[in-house]
Design a protein around this motif. Structure first.
Motif, PDB file in Angstrom:
ATOM      1  N   LEU A 131       7.997  14.950  13.124  1.00 46.22           N
ATOM      2  CA  LEU A 131       7.744  16.244  13.772  1.00 46.22           C
ATOM      3  C   LEU A 131       6.353  16.356  14.377  1.00 46.22           C
ATOM      4  O   LEU A 131       6.082  17.264  15.145  1.00 46.22           O
ATOM      5  CB  LEU A 131       7.997  17.386  12.789  1.00 46.22           C
ATOM      6  CG  LEU A 131       9.473  17.573  12.401  1.00 46.22           C
ATOM      7  CD1 LEU A 131       9.634  18.725  11.432  1.00 46.22           C
ATOM      8  CD2 LEU A 131      10.347  17.791  13.642  1.00 46.22           C
ATOM      9  N   SER A 132       5.479  15.467  13.991  1.00 42.58           N
ATOM     10  CA  SER A 132       4.169  15.413  14.655  1.00 42.58           C
ATOM     11  C   SER A 132       3.555  14.057  14.340  1.00 42.58           C
ATOM     12  O   SER A 132       4.148  13.251  13.635  1.00 42.58           O
ATOM     13  CB  SER A 132       3.258  16.546  14.165  1.00 42.58           C
ATOM     14  OG  SER A 132       2.773  16.258  12.865  1.00 42.58           O
ATOM     15  N   GLU A 133       2.364  13.831  14.847  1.00 47.05           N
ATOM     16  CA  GLU A 133       1.674  12.570  14.547  1.00 47.05           C
ATOM     17  C   GLU A 133       1.567  12.355  13.040  1.00 47.05           C
ATOM     18  O   GLU A 133       1.582  11.229  12.562  1.00 47.05           O
ATOM     19  CB  GLU A 133       0.253  12.607  15.128  1.00 47.05           C
ATOM     20  CG  GLU A 133       0.188  12.510  16.643  1.00 47.05           C
ATOM     21  CD  GLU A 133       0.675  11.158  17.132  1.00 47.05           C
ATOM     22  OE1 GLU A 133       0.307  10.142  16.517  1.00 47.05           O
ATOM     23  OE2 GLU A 133       1.438  11.128  18.113  1.00 47.05           O
ATOM     24  N   LYS A 134       1.440  13.481  12.316  1.00 45.81           N
ATOM     25  CA  LYS A 134       1.120  13.381  10.898  1.00 45.81           C
ATOM     26  C   LYS A 134       2.253  13.711   9.953  1.00 45.81           C
ATOM     27  O   LYS A 134       2.165  13.474   8.761  1.00 45.81           O
ATOM     28  CB  LYS A 134      -0.052  14.330  10.584  1.00 45.81           C
ATOM     29  CG  LYS A 134      -1.337  13.898  11.240  1.00 45.81           C
ATOM     30  CD  LYS A 134      -2.509  14.576  10.601  1.00 45.81           C
ATOM     31  CE  LYS A 134      -3.790  13.881  11.034  1.00 45.81           C
ATOM     32  NZ  LYS A 134      -4.948  14.727  10.819  1.00 45.81           N
ATOM     33  N   GLN A 179       1.047  11.165   7.616  1.00 44.81           N
ATOM     34  CA  GLN A 179       0.378  11.362   6.331  1.00 44.81           C
ATOM     35  C   GLN A 179       1.241  12.113   5.343  1.00 44.81           C
ATOM     36  O   GLN A 179       1.116  11.949   4.148  1.00 44.81           O
ATOM     37  CB  GLN A 179      -0.904  12.199   6.538  1.00 44.81           C
ATOM     38  CG  GLN A 179      -1.936  11.568   7.426  1.00 44.81           C
ATOM     39  CD  GLN A 179      -2.647  10.437   6.727  1.00 44.81           C
ATOM     40  OE1 GLN A 179      -2.668  10.363   5.507  1.00 44.81           O
ATOM     41  NE2 GLN A 179      -3.226   9.527   7.498  1.00 44.81           N
ATOM     42  N   THR A 180       2.083  12.982   5.863  1.00 38.97           N
ATOM     43  CA  THR A 180       2.813  13.888   4.991  1.00 38.97           C
ATOM     44  C   THR A 180       4.304  13.753   5.213  1.00 38.97           C
ATOM     45  O   THR A 180       4.767  13.732   6.351  1.00 38.97           O
ATOM     46  CB  THR A 180       2.409  15.348   5.289  1.00 38.97           C
ATOM     47  OG1 THR A 180       1.000  15.448   5.213  1.00 38.97           O
ATOM     48  CG2 THR A 180       3.032  16.302   4.283  1.00 38.97           C
ATOM     49  N   ALA A 181       5.031  13.660   4.106  1.00 41.77           N
ATOM     50  CA  ALA A 181       6.486  13.635   4.174  1.00 41.77           C
ATOM     51  C   ALA A 181       7.010  14.897   3.499  1.00 41.77           C
ATOM     52  O   ALA A 181       6.691  15.160   2.343  1.00 41.77           O
ATOM     53  CB  ALA A 181       7.020  12.398   3.468  1.00 41.77           C
ATOM     54  N   TYR A 208       0.866  -1.172   0.000  1.00 42.93           N
ATOM     55  CA  TYR A 208       0.000   0.000   0.000  1.00 42.93           C
ATOM     56  C   TYR A 208       0.905   1.225   0.000  1.00 42.93           C
ATOM     57  O   TYR A 208       1.827   1.311   0.818  1.00 42.93           O
ATOM     58  CB  TYR A 208      -0.884  -0.031   1.243  1.00 42.93           C
ATOM     59  CG  TYR A 208      -1.576   1.278   1.515  1.00 42.93           C
ATOM     60  CD1 TYR A 208      -2.641   1.704   0.725  1.00 42.93           C
ATOM     61  CD2 TYR A 208      -1.143   2.092   2.561  1.00 42.93           C
ATOM     62  CE1 TYR A 208      -3.267   2.911   0.977  1.00 42.93           C
ATOM     63  CE2 TYR A 208      -1.765   3.304   2.816  1.00 42.93           C
ATOM     64  CZ  TYR A 208      -2.825   3.707   2.024  1.00 42.93           C
ATOM     65  OH  TYR A 208      -3.427   4.901   2.262  1.00 42.93           O
ATOM     66  N   ALA A 209       0.691   2.136  -0.938  1.00 46.21           N
ATOM     67  CA  ALA A 209       1.557   3.313  -1.060  1.00 46.21           C
ATOM     68  C   ALA A 209       0.782   4.584  -0.781  1.00 46.21           C
ATOM     69  O   ALA A 209      -0.324   4.766  -1.288  1.00 46.21           O
ATOM     70  CB  ALA A 209       2.155   3.370  -2.457  1.00 46.21           C
ATOM     71  N   ARG A 210       1.363   5.433   0.033  1.00 48.50           N
ATOM     72  CA  ARG A 210       0.755   6.724   0.367  1.00 48.50           C
ATOM     73  C   ARG A 210       1.632   7.801  -0.253  1.00 48.50           C
ATOM     74  O   ARG A 210       2.731   8.064   0.236  1.00 48.50           O
ATOM     75  CB  ARG A 210       0.743   6.846   1.883  1.00 48.50           C
ATOM     76  CG  ARG A 210      -0.100   7.950   2.431  1.00 48.50           C
ATOM     77  CD  ARG A 210      -0.050   7.910   3.952  1.00 48.50           C
ATOM     78  NE  ARG A 210      -1.020   7.000   4.533  1.00 48.50           N
ATOM     79  CZ  ARG A 210      -1.031   6.639   5.823  1.00 48.50           C
ATOM     80  NH1 ARG A 210      -0.094   7.085   6.638  1.00 48.50           N
ATOM     81  NH2 ARG A 210      -1.946   5.832   6.284  1.00 48.50           N
ATOM     82  N   ALA A 211       1.155   8.379  -1.347  1.00 46.23           N
ATOM     83  CA  ALA A 211       1.975   9.357  -2.055  1.00 46.23           C
ATOM     84  C   ALA A 211       2.053  10.649  -1.256  1.00 46.23           C
ATOM     85  O   ALA A 211       1.125  10.997  -0.548  1.00 46.23           O
ATOM     86  CB  ALA A 211       1.384   9.638  -3.432  1.00 46.23           C
ATOM     87  N   PRO A 212       3.187  11.344  -1.355  1.00 50.37           N
ATOM     88  CA  PRO A 212       3.292  12.615  -0.648  1.00 50.37           C
ATOM     89  C   PRO A 212       2.298  13.612  -1.214  1.00 50.37           C
ATOM     90  O   PRO A 212       1.966  13.564  -2.394  1.00 50.37           O
ATOM     91  CB  PRO A 212       4.726  13.074  -0.898  1.00 50.37           C
ATOM     92  CG  PRO A 212       5.184  12.301  -2.086  1.00 50.37           C
ATOM     93  CD  PRO A 212       4.366  11.047  -2.157  1.00 50.37           C
TER      94      PRO A 212
END
Ligand SMILES: Nc1nc2c(ncn2[C@@H]2O[C@H](COP(=O)(O)OP(=O)(O)OP(=O)(O)O)[C@@H](O)[C@H]2O)c(=O)[nH]1
Ligand SMILES: [Mg+2]
Lengths: 126, 196
Positions: free
Chosen positions: B82-85, B18-20, A98-102
């Protein structure tokens, strides 16, 4: 030239050829879905059959522990990033990963991300 | 599972991330990029190798692959949750001009760059400055003063590197977490100010 020089030559040729073989000669993926920062883990309901390709198996095993970025998969396996992108892209297509795109960069998004980066850095080091 | 690749829990990201985001740490040879990343990263720094095939620029191709050469470029990187997300990756990017392909890859989606400079070797930073400017990446300068180097004023550095008045310049000891974090914070504040 002595006989001793031979293994090194063979080794070098193998190194050059390897990425090509692993990826079945495919062109490297240039896909924002599989960038250095795409986050990947094993799928919740993967197919029963395991991939035959040993490199794919390695990536799957590594990803079994949780989320990693494509850059980290490359770092841990020692495979070139371009190769990892292809393996991950295939494994995702096959339902193993499963891939989560930025999130795509847009000014509004950046503003929010910068805010969060700053808050995070200050909370951690401030 | 008895897997050789099964890694320690701390290696993996939190499921909630969620975010990189990405910030580049750039600079000339031996200026302290790897040290900086090692100081800041929550995981032991990793290294990726990009194998690149390029049209051969000239005559140095003796490998029997006409018109093509391959180069391997190594990049160090580290990670900071840096945070949960949100997770921040720091990529150390070499400053040599011949690595333009890597730069194209690296700069895509980067928030900005911290340019490490050694005040004793300012002219070695010129190619790096050219690259960040060519790719339009906003940056701050972190002056990595090695022990025993004489003081250079920020004015001297600004002039030598031909900086815009708003470009931040800070001192940074890449071995020190506090100091390295402060330079990152300065960069991020600057990036924010540009959006206003
Ligand atoms: N005194 C001092 N030494 C430093 C500092 N930062 C790095 N060094 C030393 O400088 C040397 C080079 O640092 P690296 O972090 O390897 O530099 P680099 O930019 O990654 O080098 P390349 O990847 O080879 O371009 C190492 O021996 C470090 O220990 C610093 O702030 N002060
Ligand atoms: Mg280095």
């Amino acid at each position: 030239m002595t006989i001793d020089d031979e293994p090194e030559l063979v080794h070098e040729a193998a190194e050059l050829v390897r990425p090509y073989v692993i990826t079945n000669g495919r062109d490297l993926v240039d896909d924002s879905r599989f960038s250095l920062l795409t986050l990947v883990t094993v799928a919740q309901e993967p197919p029963r059959t395991q991939p035959l390709d040993p490199e794919k198996q390695r990536v799957l095993e590594l990803c079994a522990g949780g989320f990693l970025s494509i850059a980290e998969i490359a770092g841990h396996t020692g495979l070139p990033v371009g190769v990892v992108r292809i393996l991950v892209s295939d494994l995702t297509e096959e339902g193993h990963l499963y891939a989560r795109a930025p999130i795509p960069s847009a000014q509004l998004v950046d503003r929010q991300i910068l805010e969060e980066v700053l808050n995070g850095l200050q909370a951690r080091f401030g | 599972m008895g897997s050789r690749l099964a890694l320690d829990d701390g290696v993996y990201l939190r499921n909630s991330v969620q975010t990189a985001a990405k910030i580049l740490v750039v600079g000339h040879f031996a200026v302290g990029k790897t040290t900086f990343i090692g100081t800041m990263s929550e995981i032991p720094p990793l290294r990726t190798e990009e194998v690149m095939t390029q049209a051969s620029a000239g005559i140095d191709d003796l490998r029997g692959a006409p018109g093509k050469t391959t180069t391997t470029v190594a990049m160090d990187f580290g990670r900071l949750t840096l945070s949960e997300k949100l997770v921040l990756y720091l990529f150390g990017t070499p400053g040599q001009q011949r690595f333009v392909q890597v730069w194209e890859d690296m700069t895509r989606g980067a928030l900005g760059a911290l340019v490490l400079v050694d005040p004793q070797r300012l002219e070695e930073s010129f190619p790096v400055m050219d690259l960040v400017e060519h790719y339009g990446i906003p940056y701050a300068i972190a002056v990595n003063r090695f022990d025993g180097t004489p003081e250079h004023s920020f004015d001297e550095i600004r002039e030598a590197l031909d900086l815009l008045p708003e470009t931040p310049v800070v001192n940074c000891d890449a071995r020190d977490e506090r100091s390295s974090a402060d330079s990152l914070i300065t960069l991020v504040r600057y990036l924010q100010s540009r959006l206003n």
